[in-house]
Design a protein around this motif. Structure first.
Motif, PDB file in Angstrom:
ATOM      1  N   GLN A  89       0.825  -1.206   0.000  1.00 50.08           N
ATOM      2  CA  GLN A  89       0.000   0.000   0.000  1.00 50.08           C
ATOM      3  C   GLN A  89       0.864   1.262   0.000  1.00 50.08           C
ATOM      4  O   GLN A  89       0.547   2.245  -0.673  1.00 50.08           O
ATOM      5  N   LEU A  90       1.980   1.209   0.737  1.00 49.96           N
ATOM      6  CA  LEU A  90       2.888   2.361   0.770  1.00 49.96           C
ATOM      7  C   LEU A  90       3.435   2.649  -0.624  1.00 49.96           C
ATOM      8  O   LEU A  90       3.491   3.810  -1.050  1.00 49.96           O
ATOM      9  N   LYS A  99       2.065   1.942  -3.445  1.00 51.47           N
ATOM     10  CA  LYS A  99       0.973   2.522  -4.237  1.00 51.47           C
ATOM     11  C   LYS A  99       0.798   3.996  -3.903  1.00 51.47           C
ATOM     12  O   LYS A  99       0.582   4.826  -4.794  1.00 51.47           O
ATOM     13  N   ASP A 100       0.905   4.318  -2.607  1.00 52.14           N
ATOM     14  CA  ASP A 100       0.690   5.696  -2.161  1.00 52.14           C
ATOM     15  C   ASP A 100       1.730   6.661  -2.713  1.00 52.14           C
ATOM     16  O   ASP A 100       1.438   7.842  -2.929  1.00 52.14           O
ATOM     17  N   VAL A 101       2.950   6.161  -2.937  1.00 50.39           N
ATOM     18  CA  VAL A 101       3.999   7.049  -3.470  1.00 50.39           C
ATOM     19  C   VAL A 101       4.019   7.052  -4.992  1.00 50.39           C
ATOM     20  O   VAL A 101       4.888   7.672  -5.606  1.00 50.39           O
ATOM     21  N   GLY A 102       3.079   6.323  -5.609  1.00 48.01           N
ATOM     22  CA  GLY A 102       2.926   6.398  -7.050  1.00 48.01           C
ATOM     23  C   GLY A 102       3.469   5.248  -7.865  1.00 48.01           C
ATOM     24  O   GLY A 102       3.513   5.324  -9.102  1.00 48.01           O
ATOM     25  N   GLU A 151       0.741  -0.583  -9.869  1.00 52.98           N
ATOM     26  CA  GLU A 151       0.496  -1.905  -9.300  1.00 52.98           C
ATOM     27  C   GLU A 151       1.170  -2.998 -10.122  1.00 52.98           C
ATOM     28  O   GLU A 151       1.661  -3.984  -9.563  1.00 52.98           O
ATOM     29  N   ARG A 163       9.225   1.835   5.224  1.00 51.64           N
ATOM     30  CA  ARG A 163       8.928   3.239   4.901  1.00 51.64           C
ATOM     31  C   ARG A 163      10.216   4.064   4.862  1.00 51.64           C
ATOM     32  O   ARG A 163      10.389   4.915   3.993  1.00 51.64           O
TER      33      ARG A 163
END
Length: 389
Positions: free
Chosen positions: A197-198, A200-203, A206, A228
């Motif tokens: 998920q991290l 994905k959050d930074v772009g 997938e 992180r």
């Protein structure tokens, strides 16, 4: 920019050591021997501890070496032959080959004291019901034999569901299990899930995350806070999260300890490269720092000292360092030298292009097209490949 390692190196301590032969034996992870003297204690000493039957069974029935049998006997006890014989017969009846059974037992000896019906069969039935073919089933349990001891409800099923939902292919799940043998013992919801998920959050797309998970699943098995920190460091270096190099850099820092990184830096420095140049190459292709120190030295000695490569080749095309020395570089350099000696190419020819070419393109462009002038080239190349293998 190049001062990042002062901050980065402490994070590298989180990573596990690189794969070593002893890691193949899962049972040694629980309480590894504190000294070699324990590994070589005599059969008479084991007999006093009631282990002689275990050692005898493993040596005579499972073809263990005496030393390996002694080590295994510290973590498992075989009181009589009935139970392990039943396990061996059960695995055979389930479709495992003789070599697969041998591999499972040697990598995870405690399987011999499992109850076939209560412990082993439920896992096999689950995988079959989930769509695994017999070939895939045997491959996954052969590659990850400790799965037999995992809780079906609490570990195997949740891990399978997570992987199936994310990568959606039994064949890909087999690949993950082969590359990370303890995957079905991992709390995926607590570790792998948040790390994905991290990203994905930074772009990170997938599709690229799935690619890394399939090929380097160990990269995700780390505490989410430590993961992180590594991701933030890679971001700080300027890697683009839309490109796969971003994930390769994350994998590199996840996989290496501080000491390993420093050894590889020293290897490049011994060859005349500055710290700034090494970082520049790493940013172009992280694989150049993930090869062993021995390979770094051997590759640079061959290409730069013997084949006359310029320093700029490494800086502009660092991926060359990660190519196989035996399967690609040495045989192709031999072809290059032969072509050069016969005047079929000139000294301005770029050897780097030949090294980076696919096998098909290499054979077509550098051997087949010279069949008339140098009919021996193919034989020269294939014989060198066979010799090095």
């Amino acid at each position: 920019m190049f001062n990042f390692m002062a901050k980065m190196l402490p994070h590298l301590r989180y990573s596990v050591n690189r794969y070593s032969p002893i890691q193949r034996f899962y049972f040694l992870h629980f309480a590894p021997l504190s000294s070699s003297s324990k590994a070589v204690k005599s059969n008479s000493e084991n007999a006093k501890n009631g282990d002689s039957f275990t050692v005898s069974y493993l040596v005579n029935k499972c073809r263990f070496t005496p030393e390996r049998a002694l080590s295994a006997s510290n973590y498992m006890k075989i009181e009589e032959a009935g139970k392990p014989d039943a396990v061996l017969l059960f695995l055979k009846n389930q479709g495992f080959t003789k070599s697969q059974i041998s591999n499972i037992v040697k990598r995870f000896p405690p399987v011999l004291v499992c109850d076939p019906q209560k412990t082993l069969l439920p896992k096999i039935e689950f995988f079959k019901s989930s769509g695994f073919t017999l070939e895939q089933l045997t491959a996954i349990l052969n590659g990850s034999p400790s799965t037999f001891k995992r809780s079906l409800e609490n570990q195997v099923v949740p891990t399978f569901n997570f992987l199936n939902n994310f990568i959606g292919s039994t064949e890909k799940i087999v690949n993950v299990a082969r590359r990370c043998t303890h995957i079905f013992g991992v709390d995926v919801e607590a570790s792998i899930g948040p790390n994905i998920q991290l990203l994905k959050d930074v772009g990170v797309p997938e599709s690229k995350i799935i690619k890394l998970l399939i090929h380097q699943p160990r990269a995700f098995v780390i505490d989410k806070e430590k993961f992180r920190d590594i991701v933030e460091e890679v971001q700080g270096m300027g890697f683009n999260p839309l490109r796969y190099k971003f994930l390769l850099a994350v994998h590199a820092f996840r996989a290496m300890s501080k000491e390993t990184w420093e050894k590889k830096m020293e290897a490049y420095k011994k060859c005349g490269f500055s710290e700034a140049e090494i970082f520049k190459a790493f940013e172009k292709n992280p694989w150049c720092i993930m090869v062993s120190t021995g390979k770094i030295l051997a590759m640079i000695d061959l290409l730069f000292n013997k084949m006359g490569f310029e320093r700029s080749v490494f800086l502009n095309r660092p991926v060359i360092i990660s190519l196989s020395l035996e399967k690609r570089v040495i045989p192709r350099c031999l072809v290059y030298q032969d072509l050069l000696a016969k005047g079929l190419i000139n000294e301005g020819f770029r050897l780097a292009n030949m090294l980076e070419a696919s096998e098909k393109k290499f054979l077509e462009k550098y051997i087949a097209c010279h069949e008339k002038e140098a009919p021996h080239l193919l034989k020269l190349y294939t014989e060198k490949l066979a010799l090095l293998h």
